[in-house]
Motif scaffolding. Structure first.
Motif, PDB file in Angstrom:
ATOM      1  N   THR A   6       6.169   2.529  -0.169  1.00 54.72           N
ATOM      2  CA  THR A   6       4.995   1.721   0.164  1.00 54.72           C
ATOM      3  C   THR A   6       5.167   1.000   1.487  1.00 54.72           C
ATOM      4  O   THR A   6       6.286   0.838   1.985  1.00 54.72           O
ATOM      5  N   ASN A   7       4.058   0.583   2.049  1.00 51.13           N
ATOM      6  CA  ASN A   7       4.047  -0.231   3.262  1.00 51.13           C
ATOM      7  C   ASN A   7       3.557  -1.638   2.925  1.00 51.13           C
ATOM      8  O   ASN A   7       2.674  -1.801   2.078  1.00 51.13           O
ATOM      9  N   GLU A   8       4.119  -2.622   3.604  1.00 51.05           N
ATOM     10  CA  GLU A   8       3.682  -3.993   3.378  1.00 51.05           C
ATOM     11  C   GLU A   8       2.319  -4.227   4.032  1.00 51.05           C
ATOM     12  O   GLU A   8       1.974  -3.595   5.029  1.00 51.05           O
ATOM     13  N   ASP A   9       1.567  -5.137   3.465  1.00 48.21           N
ATOM     14  CA  ASP A   9       0.266  -5.502   4.018  1.00 48.21           C
ATOM     15  C   ASP A   9       0.438  -6.116   5.411  1.00 48.21           C
ATOM     16  O   ASP A   9       1.481  -6.687   5.731  1.00 48.21           O
TER      17      ASP A   9
ATOM     18  N   VAL B  97       0.850  -1.198   0.000  1.00 49.93           N
ATOM     19  CA  VAL B  97       0.000   0.000   0.000  1.00 49.93           C
ATOM     20  C   VAL B  97       0.887   1.249   0.000  1.00 49.93           C
ATOM     21  O   VAL B  97       1.885   1.309   0.732  1.00 49.93           O
ATOM     22  N   ILE B  98       0.544   2.218  -0.840  1.00 51.32           N
ATOM     23  CA  ILE B  98       1.304   3.471  -0.889  1.00 51.32           C
ATOM     24  C   ILE B  98       1.118   4.228   0.419  1.00 51.32           C
ATOM     25  O   ILE B  98       0.004   4.445   0.886  1.00 51.32           O
TER      26      ILE B  98
END
Length: 230
Positions: free
Chosen positions: A161-164, A153-154
């Protein structure tokens, strides 16, 4: 825990093809009630106590095997004698076990117990032996969804981005597994390995159901976050 004569009677009822779901559910409850009233195994005569959630540990199950015995009973005294002798020989045992009379049932022990249940007794649990067995209820491997289910996710706060959340939890589980492997290879203390194991169980539970697990443990996890070395 049931006499063979009683088990045969219940098997005939469970094998009735016209048995409805509600009747089957009621019959299963009856079997459990009958088994709970048995204080001694009819085959090996081993004592049967209360199996319940541990009041002191998160996600732990204990077997209070000697609950119905008095403290002065010879069986209880012999067990405590063996426990104290073990403590003298290995000081780590004292830190891991609160009482010699309380047996903690680990997932591996429960898995082995479930595997030893004969096929002919499976219907008494309300299960179809052709479709599943009790050991199937214990996860030994974790399902990992594909990347399309857990996309990056941005970030609105920083560049990139960040990881889910699922990906992050999988990374933590892999990290703890690696730590446990290194502690075993280096001959780590039993107490330390037990902490690692409990921490792994917690994160696997969070991976499966975050909301229910958090509601049960409250803020305890925050205090345990530093037990796993990075």
């Amino acid at each position: 825990m049931l006499q063979e004569k009683l088990k045969k009677s219940f098997r005939r009822k469970f094998n009735n093809p016209e048995l409805s779901y509600l009747h089957k559910k009621t019959l299963r409850s009856t079997v459990l009630k009958k088994a709970k009233t048995c204080n001694k195994c009819p085959y090996c005569e081993s004592l049967n106590g209360i199996v319940k959630k541990s009041p002191t540990g998160i996600l732990k199950i204990i077997h209070d095997k000697y609950r119905n015995k008095k403290p002065t009973d010879p069986i209880v005294l012999n067990v405590l004698k063996d426990f104290h002798e073990a403590k003298e020989l290995n000081k780590e045992v004292a830190a891991m076990i609160n009482s010699g009379l309380i047996i903690e049932l680990t997932p591996l022990e429960v898995l082995n117990l479930f595997r030893r249940i004969p096929d002919e007794d499976i219907p008494l649990l309300g299960m179809n032996v052709k479709a599943c067995r009790p050991e199937d209820l214990i996860l030994t491997r974790l399902p990992v969804p594909p990347l399309c289910i857990r996309p990056s996710v941005i970030s609105d706060i920083k560049a990139g981005t960040n990881e889910d959340d699922l990906t992050m939890k999988q990374s933590e589980i892999l990290l703890i597994n690696d730590v446990i492997g290194r502690h075993i290879a280096s001959g780590g203390k039993s107490e330390l390995l037990q902490e690692d194991w409990d921490y792994l169980q917690l994160h696997v539970a969070l991976y499966i159901n975050t909301q229910k697990t958090w509601s049960r443990i409250g803020t305890t996890t925050q205090g345990q976050a530093g037990t796993i070395p990075r």
